[in-house]
Scaffold this motif. Structure first.
Motif, PDB file in Angstrom:
ATOM      1  N   ILE A 210       2.202 -10.606   9.387  1.00 25.45           N
ATOM      2  CA  ILE A 210       3.308  -9.900  10.036  1.00 25.45           C
ATOM      3  C   ILE A 210       3.490 -10.538  11.404  1.00 25.45           C
ATOM      4  CG2 ILE A 210       4.112  -7.697  10.965  1.00 25.45           C
ATOM      5  CD1 ILE A 210       2.215  -6.363   8.890  1.00 25.45           C
ATOM      6  N   ARG A 211       4.661 -11.076  11.681  1.00 29.06           N
ATOM      7  CA  ARG A 211       4.935 -11.722  12.964  1.00 29.06           C
ATOM      8  C   ARG A 211       5.885 -10.846  13.774  1.00 29.06           C
ATOM      9  NH1 ARG A 211       2.941 -16.820  12.742  1.00 29.06           N
ATOM     10  NH2 ARG A 211       2.606 -17.657  10.673  1.00 29.06           N
ATOM     11  N   LEU A 212       5.536 -10.605  15.039  1.00 29.39           N
ATOM     12  CA  LEU A 212       6.336  -9.763  15.917  1.00 29.39           C
ATOM     13  C   LEU A 212       6.688 -10.537  17.185  1.00 29.39           C
ATOM     14  CD1 LEU A 212       4.069  -6.596  15.714  1.00 29.39           C
ATOM     15  CD2 LEU A 212       6.079  -7.076  14.340  1.00 29.39           C
TER      16      LEU A 212
ATOM     17  N   LEU B 141       1.091   0.722  13.317  1.00 32.11           N
ATOM     18  CA  LEU B 141       0.492  -0.175  14.310  1.00 32.11           C
ATOM     19  C   LEU B 141       1.531  -1.169  14.810  1.00 32.11           C
ATOM     20  CD1 LEU B 141      -1.984  -1.311  15.851  1.00 32.11           C
ATOM     21  CD2 LEU B 141      -2.376  -2.775  13.858  1.00 32.11           C
ATOM     22  N   SER B 142       2.298  -1.755  13.901  1.00 24.18           N
ATOM     23  CA  SER B 142       3.345  -2.709  14.282  1.00 24.18           C
ATOM     24  C   SER B 142       4.355  -2.067  15.227  1.00 24.18           C
ATOM     25  CB  SER B 142       4.074  -3.232  13.045  1.00 24.18           C
ATOM     26  OG  SER B 142       3.205  -3.966  12.228  1.00 24.18           O
TER      27      SER B 142
ATOM     28  N   CYS C 140       3.110 -11.487  18.774  1.00 25.94           N
ATOM     29  CA  CYS C 140       1.938 -10.869  18.162  1.00 25.94           C
ATOM     30  C   CYS C 140       1.985 -11.203  16.676  1.00 25.94           C
ATOM     31  CB  CYS C 140       1.980  -9.364  18.383  1.00 25.94           C
ATOM     32  SG  CYS C 140       0.565  -8.481  17.713  1.00 25.94           S
ATOM     33  N   VAL C 141       0.821 -11.558  16.122  1.00 23.27           N
ATOM     34  CA  VAL C 141       0.741 -11.871  14.690  1.00 23.27           C
ATOM     35  C   VAL C 141      -0.391 -11.048  14.093  1.00 23.27           C
ATOM     36  CG1 VAL C 141       0.442 -13.679  12.959  1.00 23.27           C
ATOM     37  CG2 VAL C 141       1.539 -14.231  15.129  1.00 23.27           C
ATOM     38  N   ILE C 142      -0.118 -10.381  12.977  1.00 19.28           N
ATOM     39  CA  ILE C 142      -1.123  -9.607  12.253  1.00 19.28           C
ATOM     40  C   ILE C 142      -1.417 -10.329  10.946  1.00 19.28           C
ATOM     41  CG2 ILE C 142      -1.681  -7.406  11.163  1.00 19.28           C
ATOM     42  CD1 ILE C 142       0.391  -6.120  13.098  1.00 19.28           C
ATOM     43  N   TYR C 143      -2.654 -10.761  10.778  1.00 22.81           N
ATOM     44  CA  TYR C 143      -3.088 -11.427   9.544  1.00 22.81           C
ATOM     45  C   TYR C 143      -3.854 -10.410   8.710  1.00 22.81           C
ATOM     46  CZ  TYR C 143      -2.053 -15.772  11.983  1.00 22.81           C
ATOM     47  OH  TYR C 143      -1.436 -16.784  12.674  1.00 22.81           O
TER      48      TYR C 143
END
Length: 101
Positions: free
Chosen positions: A81-83, A52-53, A67-70
């Motif tokens: 996860i910080r993109l 997904l990342s 984009c940030v995934i918590y």
């Protein structure tokens, strides 16, 4: 036999163009549902988070977009996860099991 874990995650994004917004929205709708304009809740297999990342990074401009995934799973390791471009300040308050954004 290994148990396949599904994790719940919150994904937020801030992008520079409508095209990138549409592309990210399409990717995230395939995995979950919209909570707010740029916030999605997704259920995904733990081993698919890297995929997904990569999909998200492929449509983003990492110098402008973010984009940030918590990961809301039980394990504290690798929860965020910080993109892409990051802000100077982050809100990362974890209080009584709640993540406050």
């Amino acid at each position: 036999m290994e148990v396949v874990k599904v994790v719940r995650a919150i994904v937020t994004f801030d992008v520079h163009s409508q095209k990138v917004n549409r592309d990210i929205t399409k990717i995230l709708k395939a995995n979950g549902f919209r909570i707010q304009n740029s916030v999605y809740e997704i259920n995904i297999y733990k081993f698919d988070i890297d995929k997904l990342s990569q999909k998200l990074q492929a449509v983003m401009d990492n110098n402008i977009d973010s984009c940030v995934i918590y990961n809301l799973g039980k394990n504290i390791e690798d929860r965020i996860i910080r993109l892409g471009r990051q802000q100077d300040t982050y809100v990362s308050l974890l209080c009584n099991g709640y993540i406050i954004l």
